[in-house]
Design an enzyme around this catalytic site. Structure first.
Site, PDB file in Angstrom:
ATOM      1  N   ASP A 242      44.128  15.777  96.240  1.00 27.86           N
ATOM      2  CA  ASP A 242      45.516  15.563  96.067  1.00 27.86           C
ATOM      3  C   ASP A 242      46.189  16.034  97.406  1.00 27.86           C
ATOM      4  OD1 ASP A 242      48.311  14.863  95.753  1.00 27.86           O
ATOM      5  OD2 ASP A 242      48.370  15.827  93.857  1.00 27.86           O
TER       6      ASP A 242
ATOM      7  N   TYR B  61      59.757   3.422  96.132  1.00 27.71           N
ATOM      8  CA  TYR B  61      58.908   3.519  97.310  1.00 27.71           C
ATOM      9  C   TYR B  61      59.557   3.263  98.463  1.00 27.71           C
ATOM     10  CZ  TYR B  61      54.951   1.923 100.192  1.00 27.71           C
ATOM     11  OH  TYR B  61      53.973   1.835 101.356  1.00 27.71           O
TER      12      TYR B  61
END
Length: 253
Positions: free
Chosen positions: A62, A155
């Site tokens: 990640d 987003y």
């Protein structure tokens, strides 16, 4: 003798990130590549090393986690001695209507897209500021930071934030010869988008240049912005969309 540069690229297992890695490898840049999917980034490093003869090291995980960020920086320093280029390309898209969008999805988008980029740039800059030639940071934004796109409010907000981050960091990083810019790709044919059988045809109709971007189109622009040829460019966003943001027809129309 020209010193060989080192680049860290996140989200580099496929798509735009991989294309940027291949472009820089062709310019003899050593690579530290990250992707959440270990098999993708490991295979990418093997292929790039074989084809281009550069060192390409895989750091899966990640990209927004403190541990992975530290490992990326430490791997670059221990193997190559410098961190010359960082391309913060990792990001996630979680679609959803604004009125029903969940807090969990919102926080995940901002964690990966904003915090991941912010803290990778911070860690790299702490190294770059002590390097004689500074370095170059590049963030991956999106045309959705410039034109509204249905079901992408969170987003789009996260991507617009990256463009403002790049502009804001000029004040603090320019004294150290650290440049920071952003690319904003439009519709691009990738492994993910080709899963939609209508994607290329739809975007070809509504893009003024007649087609969506190939990943190489994005990689060419990215490689320029992190190169010495762009050494007087900082705080800027380059939109790469075949002219779509000039007219902005919706793909849903």
């Amino acid at each position: 003798m020209k010193l060989q540069k080192t680049a860290i690229i996140t989200g580099a297992g496929q798509g735009i990130g991989l294309a940027i890695a291949e472009k820089l490898a062709a310019q003899s840049v050593n690579l530290i590549l990250n992707d959440l999917e270990e098999s993708l980034v490991t295979e990418a490093c093997k292929r790039i090393s074989h084809v281009h003869g550069v060192s390409a090291l895989a750091i899966p995980g990640d990209s927004s986690s403190e541990e992975v960020i530290d490992e990326l920086i430490e791997t670059a320093i221990s193997n190559f001695g410098t961190v010359d280029i960082v391309v913060a390309n990792s990001g996630i898209t979680l679609f959803g209507a604004f009125l029903e969008y969940s807090r969990a999805d919102f926080l995940e988008v901002t964690r990966v897209n904003q915090a991941g980029t912010f803290f990778l740039a911070q860690a790299a800059s702490r190294v770059m500021k002590d390097q004689p030639n500074g370095g170059a940071l590049l963030f991956t934004s999106s045309v959705t930071a410039h034109q509204s796109h249905e079901n992408l409010a969170a987003y789009a907000m996260s991507k617009a934030a990256l463009e403002m981050l790049a502009k804001n960091l000029v004040l603090e990083l320019a004294p150290y010869k650290i440049r920071v810019n952003t690319i904003a790709p439009g519709a691009t044919v990738t492994n993910r988008t080709v899963m939609d059988p209508d994607y290329e045809a739809t975007w070809s109709k509504i893009t003024p240049l007649g087609r969506p971007a190939a990943v190489q189109d994005i990689a060419n622009a990215a490689a320029f912005l992190v190169s010495d040829e762009a050494k007087h460019i900082t705080g800027q966003t380059l939109i790469i969309d075949g002219g779509w943001t000039s007219v902005s027809p919706s793909p849903y129309a």
